[in-house]
Each structure stands twice: as structure tokens, then as C-alpha cells.
Scaffold this motif. Structure first.
Motif, PDB file in Angstrom:
ATOM      1  N   ASN A 395      -2.162  36.531 -60.328  1.00 29.36           N
ATOM      2  CA  ASN A 395      -2.256  36.841 -61.765  1.00 29.36           C
ATOM      3  C   ASN A 395      -1.448  35.847 -62.593  1.00 29.36           C
ATOM      4  OD1 ASN A 395      -3.920  39.014 -61.238  1.00 29.36           O
ATOM      5  ND2 ASN A 395      -2.252  40.509 -61.227  1.00 29.36           N
ATOM      6  N   TYR A 396      -0.303  35.407 -62.054  1.00 24.48           N
ATOM      7  CA  TYR A 396       0.521  34.419 -62.766  1.00 24.48           C
ATOM      8  C   TYR A 396      -0.257  33.114 -62.928  1.00 24.48           C
ATOM      9  CZ  TYR A 396       4.589  31.528 -63.975  1.00 24.48           C
ATOM     10  OH  TYR A 396       5.465  30.677 -64.612  1.00 24.48           O
ATOM     11  N   VAL A 397      -0.901  32.661 -61.842  1.00 23.67           N
ATOM     12  CA  VAL A 397      -1.675  31.420 -61.881  1.00 23.67           C
ATOM     13  C   VAL A 397      -2.843  31.554 -62.864  1.00 23.67           C
ATOM     14  CG1 VAL A 397      -3.161  29.861 -60.554  1.00 23.67           C
ATOM     15  CG2 VAL A 397      -1.037  30.728 -59.549  1.00 23.67           C
ATOM     16  N   LYS A 398      -3.539  32.686 -62.813  1.00 21.84           N
ATOM     17  CA  LYS A 398      -4.681  32.903 -63.713  1.00 21.84           C
ATOM     18  C   LYS A 398      -4.234  32.918 -65.178  1.00 21.84           C
ATOM     19  CE  LYS A 398      -7.456  35.582 -60.412  1.00 21.84           C
ATOM     20  NZ  LYS A 398      -7.922  36.943 -60.064  1.00 21.84           N
ATOM     21  N   ALA A 399      -3.067  33.525 -65.449  1.00 23.29           N
ATOM     22  CA  ALA A 399      -2.555  33.573 -66.820  1.00 23.29           C
ATOM     23  C   ALA A 399      -2.212  32.177 -67.321  1.00 23.29           C
ATOM     24  CB  ALA A 399      -1.329  34.483 -66.887  1.00 23.29           C
ATOM     25  N   LEU A 400      -1.569  31.362 -66.475  1.00 26.60           N
ATOM     26  CA  LEU A 400      -1.218  29.994 -66.861  1.00 26.60           C
ATOM     27  C   LEU A 400      -2.477  29.159 -67.105  1.00 26.60           C
ATOM     28  CD1 LEU A 400       1.646  30.832 -66.232  1.00 26.60           C
ATOM     29  CD2 LEU A 400       1.885  28.824 -64.762  1.00 26.60           C
ATOM     30  N   GLU A 401      -3.473  29.374 -66.278  1.00 26.77           N
ATOM     31  CA  GLU A 401      -4.727  28.648 -66.441  1.00 26.77           C
ATOM     32  C   GLU A 401      -5.381  28.981 -67.781  1.00 26.77           C
ATOM     33  OE1 GLU A 401      -7.997  27.804 -63.222  1.00 26.77           O
ATOM     34  OE2 GLU A 401      -8.402  29.779 -64.091  1.00 26.77           O
ATOM     35  N   GLU A 402      -5.422  30.255 -68.115  1.00 20.98           N
ATOM     36  CA  GLU A 402      -6.042  30.679 -69.373  1.00 20.98           C
ATOM     37  C   GLU A 402      -5.277  30.145 -70.578  1.00 20.98           C
ATOM     38  OE1 GLU A 402      -7.248  34.832 -71.682  1.00 20.98           O
ATOM     39  OE2 GLU A 402      -6.857  34.858 -69.519  1.00 20.98           O
ATOM     40  N   MET A 403      -3.942  30.154 -70.491  1.00 23.95           N
ATOM     41  CA  MET A 403      -3.119  29.683 -71.605  1.00 23.95           C
ATOM     42  C   MET A 403      -3.168  28.167 -71.773  1.00 23.95           C
ATOM     43  SD  MET A 403       0.361  31.834 -70.916  1.00 23.95           S
ATOM     44  CE  MET A 403       0.385  33.621 -70.734  1.00 23.95           C
ATOM     45  N   SER A 404      -3.398  27.445 -70.672  1.00 22.44           N
ATOM     46  CA  SER A 404      -3.251  25.988 -70.683  1.00 22.44           C
ATOM     47  C   SER A 404      -4.535  25.247 -71.040  1.00 22.44           C
ATOM     48  CB  SER A 404      -2.737  25.508 -69.320  1.00 22.44           C
ATOM     49  OG  SER A 404      -1.499  26.124 -69.016  1.00 22.44           O
ATOM     50  N   GLY A 405      -5.683  25.886 -70.870  1.00 19.74           N
ATOM     51  CA  GLY A 405      -6.919  25.290 -71.355  1.00 19.74           C
ATOM     52  C   GLY A 405      -7.692  24.422 -70.392  1.00 19.74           C
ATOM     53  N   ALA A 406      -7.316  24.431 -69.107  1.00 18.10           N
ATOM     54  CA  ALA A 406      -8.074  23.691 -68.090  1.00 18.10           C
ATOM     55  C   ALA A 406      -7.915  24.412 -66.760  1.00 18.10           C
ATOM     56  CB  ALA A 406      -7.587  22.243 -67.979  1.00 18.10           C
ATOM     57  N   PRO A 407      -8.891  24.298 -65.868  1.00 16.36           N
ATOM     58  CA  PRO A 407      -8.794  25.007 -64.590  1.00 16.36           C
ATOM     59  C   PRO A 407      -7.688  24.472 -63.694  1.00 16.36           C
ATOM     60  CG  PRO A 407     -10.733  23.578 -64.626  1.00 16.36           C
ATOM     61  CD  PRO A 407     -10.177  23.582 -66.014  1.00 16.36           C
ATOM     62  N   ILE A 408      -7.020  25.371 -62.980  1.00 21.35           N
ATOM     63  CA  ILE A 408      -6.025  24.976 -61.982  1.00 21.35           C
ATOM     64  C   ILE A 408      -6.767  24.813 -60.663  1.00 21.35           C
ATOM     65  CG2 ILE A 408      -3.996  25.732 -60.675  1.00 21.35           C
ATOM     66  CD1 ILE A 408      -3.013  27.104 -63.251  1.00 21.35           C
ATOM     67  N   SER A 409      -6.890  23.571 -60.218  1.00 26.52           N
ATOM     68  CA  SER A 409      -7.714  23.266 -59.046  1.00 26.52           C
ATOM     69  C   SER A 409      -6.919  23.131 -57.759  1.00 26.52           C
ATOM     70  CB  SER A 409      -8.518  21.985 -59.294  1.00 26.52           C
ATOM     71  OG  SER A 409      -9.439  22.194 -60.353  1.00 26.52           O
ATOM     72  N   ALA A 410      -5.591  23.063 -57.857  1.00 22.91           N
ATOM     73  CA  ALA A 410      -4.740  23.011 -56.666  1.00 22.91           C
ATOM     74  C   ALA A 410      -3.389  23.626 -56.996  1.00 22.91           C
ATOM     75  CB  ALA A 410      -4.576  21.577 -56.179  1.00 22.91           C
ATOM     76  N   ILE A 411      -2.763  24.210 -55.967  1.00 21.89           N
ATOM     77  CA  ILE A 411      -1.495  24.913 -56.161  1.00 21.89           C
ATOM     78  C   ILE A 411      -0.529  24.499 -55.058  1.00 21.89           C
ATOM     79  CG2 ILE A 411      -0.366  27.169 -56.335  1.00 21.89           C
ATOM     80  CD1 ILE A 411      -3.270  28.299 -56.877  1.00 21.89           C
ATOM     81  N   GLY A 412       0.648  24.012 -55.442  1.00 25.44           N
ATOM     82  CA  GLY A 412       1.677  23.671 -54.473  1.00 25.44           C
ATOM     83  C   GLY A 412       2.517  24.895 -54.145  1.00 25.44           C
ATOM     84  N   THR A 420      -0.253  23.111 -49.656  1.00 25.99           N
ATOM     85  CA  THR A 420      -1.029  23.062 -50.893  1.00 25.99           C
ATOM     86  C   THR A 420      -2.299  23.889 -50.721  1.00 25.99           C
ATOM     87  OG1 THR A 420      -0.239  20.821 -51.379  1.00 25.99           O
ATOM     88  CG2 THR A 420      -2.212  21.548 -52.536  1.00 25.99           C
ATOM     89  N   ILE A 421      -2.625  24.673 -51.737  1.00 25.15           N
ATOM     90  CA  ILE A 421      -3.869  25.426 -51.765  1.00 25.15           C
ATOM     91  C   ILE A 421      -4.854  24.659 -52.651  1.00 25.15           C
ATOM     92  CG2 ILE A 421      -4.990  27.563 -52.523  1.00 25.15           C
ATOM     93  CD1 ILE A 421      -2.294  28.974 -52.009  1.00 25.15           C
ATOM     94  N   GLU A 422      -5.988  24.285 -52.094  1.00 25.80           N
ATOM     95  CA  GLU A 422      -7.029  23.628 -52.889  1.00 25.80           C
ATOM     96  C   GLU A 422      -8.033  24.675 -53.358  1.00 25.80           C
ATOM     97  OE1 GLU A 422      -8.476  19.629 -51.939  1.00 25.80           O
ATOM     98  OE2 GLU A 422      -7.369  19.819 -50.044  1.00 25.80           O
ATOM     99  N   VAL A 423      -8.066  24.915 -54.646  1.00 33.36           N
ATOM    100  CA  VAL A 423      -8.999  25.870 -55.220  1.00 33.36           C
ATOM    101  C   VAL A 423     -10.345  25.202 -55.452  1.00 33.36           C
ATOM    102  CG1 VAL A 423      -9.409  27.487 -57.116  1.00 33.36           C
ATOM    103  CG2 VAL A 423      -7.065  27.081 -56.302  1.00 33.36           C
ATOM    104  N   ASN A 424     -10.299  24.002 -56.037  1.00 31.99           N
ATOM    105  CA  ASN A 424     -11.498  23.172 -56.234  1.00 31.99           C
ATOM    106  C   ASN A 424     -11.163  21.749 -55.821  1.00 31.99           C
ATOM    107  OD1 ASN A 424     -13.197  25.194 -57.673  1.00 31.99           O
ATOM    108  ND2 ASN A 424     -11.599  25.024 -59.226  1.00 31.99           N
ATOM    109  N   SER A 425     -12.132  21.050 -55.276  1.00 33.02           N
ATOM    110  CA  SER A 425     -11.888  19.672 -54.856  1.00 33.02           C
ATOM    111  C   SER A 425     -11.809  18.759 -56.073  1.00 33.02           C
ATOM    112  CB  SER A 425     -13.001  19.195 -53.935  1.00 33.02           C
ATOM    113  OG  SER A 425     -12.847  17.817 -53.654  1.00 33.02           O
TER     114      SER A 425
END
Length: 427
Positions: A395-412, A420-425
Motif C-alpha cells: 500500500n505504501y508503494v501504491k500510494a507513492l506511485e499515485e502521488m508521484s505521477g509515474a509507475p513504479i517499475s522496480a523496487i529495491g 530488487t523486485i521488478e514490477v515491469n521491465s
């Protein structure tokens, strides 16, 4: 076109080295396009940690050609020190290319940087004292020394004389320092020429030809968006353009060839040096972020100032860079907090402001408006997919993504190459 720009979306130190290294095995060229050895990347490969200051992170990826572009300023002594250190550890550095149009940091640039910063006292900018700013100033004033000048002693001597005409007046009459001898500087710079020679190339031609051949080129910025000379928190900024447009001018590649622009975001915010920082923490939370996150500058060794995530800055970075993706780093550092504040807007003179104010005065007076998100206590460093994360971390990642205006495609989720988690290549 298979060209990607990867840059810092805050004040630098977001973990660009990790992101570049992650992509390094899939790209053909990694290009530093601005800055100098005032930038620093830490890359962890297995149990080995590498601190890079000037070299592109891609130098650690076999098969990848690392490039120092024309927009970079190069201190040859630092360059050779880094190359020696990597060679001693078995890293092949022979594929490195350096633009003949990159500017050289001379001994007098370093001297001017240190004495002027000291002279400013309380008004100091917080530079690293490595001669970066004065070298860029020489470039703009058209008295700079370029890599190619080391191969024409006559031109080099004329340029050093022109630069020192004014600088020696300033050093002796204003700062009470000794004048710097032209011959001494020329001799030192010529001493670098032979070893530099194998690396020097027309990198603009090389990179454009590579793109025409469908090679994958990654452009790596130093520092971060808020330190950009045009778009950062001026005057507390660097002397170049770490934003996406800097990749075009600093590497000689047209904007139509850039396919993706990836912004690196820390799950909280840090800053090194002087200047405004709305979410800065001066309490035990700030100290905990610094300690757990290992927040000490790779290049400077200075403790980083720490604060909660600032969505206003993230939105600004999305806008001025045209970001297509985010890479969120250091999410694991936030493990253990019951509640995590996130800055969603500023309060300035009683007004709520949701976008970064263009006025320096307003930004200095900005106070963060926080929303609090529930935290998590589970260890996330072994997570391999987004669904492996605790619900509150998701939920924290999703909230930051919505607030920031671009998709979060990887997470350290840890410092290692494989954490590292790759959400999108990205490719």
C-alpha cells in the motif's frame, strides 16, 4: 529507439548505481553525461562493494561499454585512481571510452573551488571542493581545457595562460594566495596524455552509430533533479544538468532517440550539503533513517540529511524530466516504523501548495503537510515479487506511485544486486 535515461528524482544519492548495475547486463553502452567526481555510486555485487565516483556504473558489467560523455568534467588523477582500484580487483576497464570534448579539472580549478567556498563562510553553497563548479565556469567562459587539448602542447599552453591571467589576479589580490605557474600546470596535464590516449574517442559518433545499429544505450545522470543548475533549488545546486535534457547535450544524442526516462526515488528523502529541505528530520527518526540506511556520501563521506518522502518533489521530477518510470530504492530501510509520514503538499504563509513553488523565497518557507500511512515490521529483503511484500508495504508503494505521477517499475528491498523486485521491465 533503445535509449534510456536513468537519473535521480530527488537530491541525488537515491541509488542510481544499483539501478544502472541492474540494467547493465542487458545494455550495450552505459554513458555518464554530466557532473564529475562530485557524484558517487555504490554498487554491491555478491559480497563485493564498489564505490564509483567518476566512472559509469556499467563498467562492472562484462560486455558493456562504459562511456564518459562530453558533458562530464574529468579529473585525470581521480580517473586513474578509480581505474587502478578496479583493475586490482580483477575488473576489466579496457572498454572505457572518454569524449575528447569532455573538460579537464585542472589543479587551479580545485584551488579556486576551495578558497572561494571558504571565503563565503556562512553563505557557502556546500560544494565538494573538487573543482567541479570552476571547471564548468571555465567551460562557459570559453577558457576551459578539454581532453583533446592534451595532445597539442601549443594550444594547451595558450589556454592555461588565458585561464590563469584572471585566476592568478584573483588568488593573489583577493585571497592572498600564491600565483600558480603556467609551466607547472601544463607539465602536469601533459603527464596524463599518454595513459588517457587509448580511451579517447569521438563518443558522439560512437553512440549515434550504436543506436542506428539497435544497440541499447543507457544514459546515467549524477546527482539528482533538485540539484540541476536550471531546475534545482538554486543556488544550492550542482553546476550541470542532471535532468533528462542533460543527456542530450552531455552525450550528443537527439531527444527523439530517447525511449524511456527512469527516475530513481528513495522511499524517504535525503540531501547532502546546504539548501532548503522541507521534510528534514532533526529527531530520532531522522537519526534512525541515517543509521539504518547507511546515509553517508559515497564521494564526500558527509552524513546525509534525512527526512520523510516528499511527493511534491517527486511530482516535480516527473514533470521536468518527462519520467516514464520510477525505480523505488531502500524500501527495506522503513521496516519497523508503525506509522510512516509522507509529505503530500506544503504550507506556505498559510496557503496549501501542492506543486513545487518556483520562488526561492517560498520554497525556503515551505512547511510539509503530512499524511500518515501504516508501516510494517516484517523483513522484506527476501521478497522476490510485489505480492511477497507485506500488505502495508504494498500500500505504501501504491500510494507513492499515485502521488508521484509515474509507475513504479522496480523496487529495491536491499543493497545487493539481486535484492530488487521488478514490477515491469525497463527494456
Amino acid at each position: 529507439m533503445p535509449a534510456l535515461v536513468l537519473l535521480g528524482a530527488q537530491w541525488g544519492d537515491e541509488g542510481k548505481g544499483k539501478a544502472t548495475d541492474l540494467l547493465g547486463g542487458s545494455v550495450d553502452y552505459v554513458v555518464r553525461y554530466q557532473g564529475g567526481n562530485n557524484a558517487g555510486h555504490t554498487v554491491v555485487v555478491g559480497d563485493q562493494k564498489y564505490a564509483l565516483h567518476l566512472l559509469p556504473s556499467g563498467i562492472l558489467s562484462p560486455g558493456c561499454t562504459p562511456v564518459i560523455g562530453n558533458g562530464v568534467v574529468v579529473d585525470p588523477s581521480v580517473l586513474f585512481s578509480e581505474l587502478n582500484g578496479l583493475n586490482e580487483r580483477g575488473v576489466d576497464t579496457s572498454k572505457l571510452l572518454i569524449s575528447g570534448n569532455a573538460h579537464i579539472i585542472t589543479p587551479y580549478n580545485v584551488t579556486v573551488d576551495k578558497v572561494t567556498e571558504r571565503f563565503l563562510g556562512k553563505r557557502k553553497i556546500g560544494t565538494t571542493g573538487r573543482g567541479i563548479g570552476p571547471t564548468y565556469a571555465d567551460k562557459i567562459n570559453r577558457v576551459g581545457i578539454r581532453v583533446q587539448d592534451l595532445y597539442d602542447e601549443s594550444i594547451l599552453t595558450q589556454k592555461v595562460e588565458a585561464a590563469l591571467d584572471v585566476k592568478n589576479q584573483m588568488l593573489t589580490k583577493l585571497y592572498n594566495r600564491r600565483a600558480i605557474a603556467v609551466d607547472q600546470v601544463v607539465e602536469e596535464l601533459l603527464g596524463y596524455a599518454e595513459r588517457l590516449q587509448p580511451y579517447v574517442a569521438d563518443t558522439v559518433l560512437v553512440l549515434n552509430q550504436a543506436l542506428e545499429q539497435d544497440k541499447v544505450v543507457l544514459f546515467e545522470g549524477g546527482q539528482g533533479t533538485l540539484l540541476d543548475i536550471d531546475h534545482g533549488t538554486y543556488p544550492f545546486v550542482t553546476s550541470s544538468n542532471p535532468t533528462a535534457g542533460g543527456a542530450c547535450t552531455g552525450a550528443g544524442v537527439g531527444p527523439t532517440k530517447i525511449s524511456r526516462v527512469i527516475g530513481i526515488l528513495k522511499a524517504y528523502t535525503t540531501r547532502v550539503g546546504s539548501g532548503p529541505f522541507p521534510t528534514e528530520l532533526f529527531d530520532e527518526d531522522g537519526e534512525a533513517l541515517r543509521r539504518i540506511g547507511g546515509e553517508r556520501g559515497v564521494t564526500t563521506g558527509r552524513d546525509r540529511r534525512c527526512g520523510w518522502f516528499d511527493a511534491v518533489i517527486a511530482r516535480y521530477a516527473t514533470r521536468v524530466n518527462g519520467l516514464t518510470d520510477f525505480f523505488l530504492t531502500k524500501l527495506d530501510v522503513l521496516t519497523g516504523w508503525e506509522q510512516i509520514p509522507v509529505c503530500v503538499a506544503y504550507e506556505i504563509d498559510g496557503r496549501r501548495v501542492e506543486e513545487l513553488p518556483y520562488s526561492q523565497t517560498d520554497f525556503h518557507h515551505a512547511k510539509p503537510v503530512y499524511e500518515t500511512l501504516p508501516g510494517w515490521s516484517e523483513d522484506i529483503t527476501k521478497a522476490k515479487s510485489f505480492s511477497d511484500l507485506p500488505k502495508n508495504a504494498q500500500n505504501y508503494v501504491k500510494a507513492l506511485e499515485e502521488m508521484s505521477g509515474a509507475p513504479i517499475s522496480a523496487i529495491g528491498v536491499g543493497p545487493g544486486r539481486d535484492e530488487t523486485i521488478e514490477v515491469n521491465s525497463f527494456l
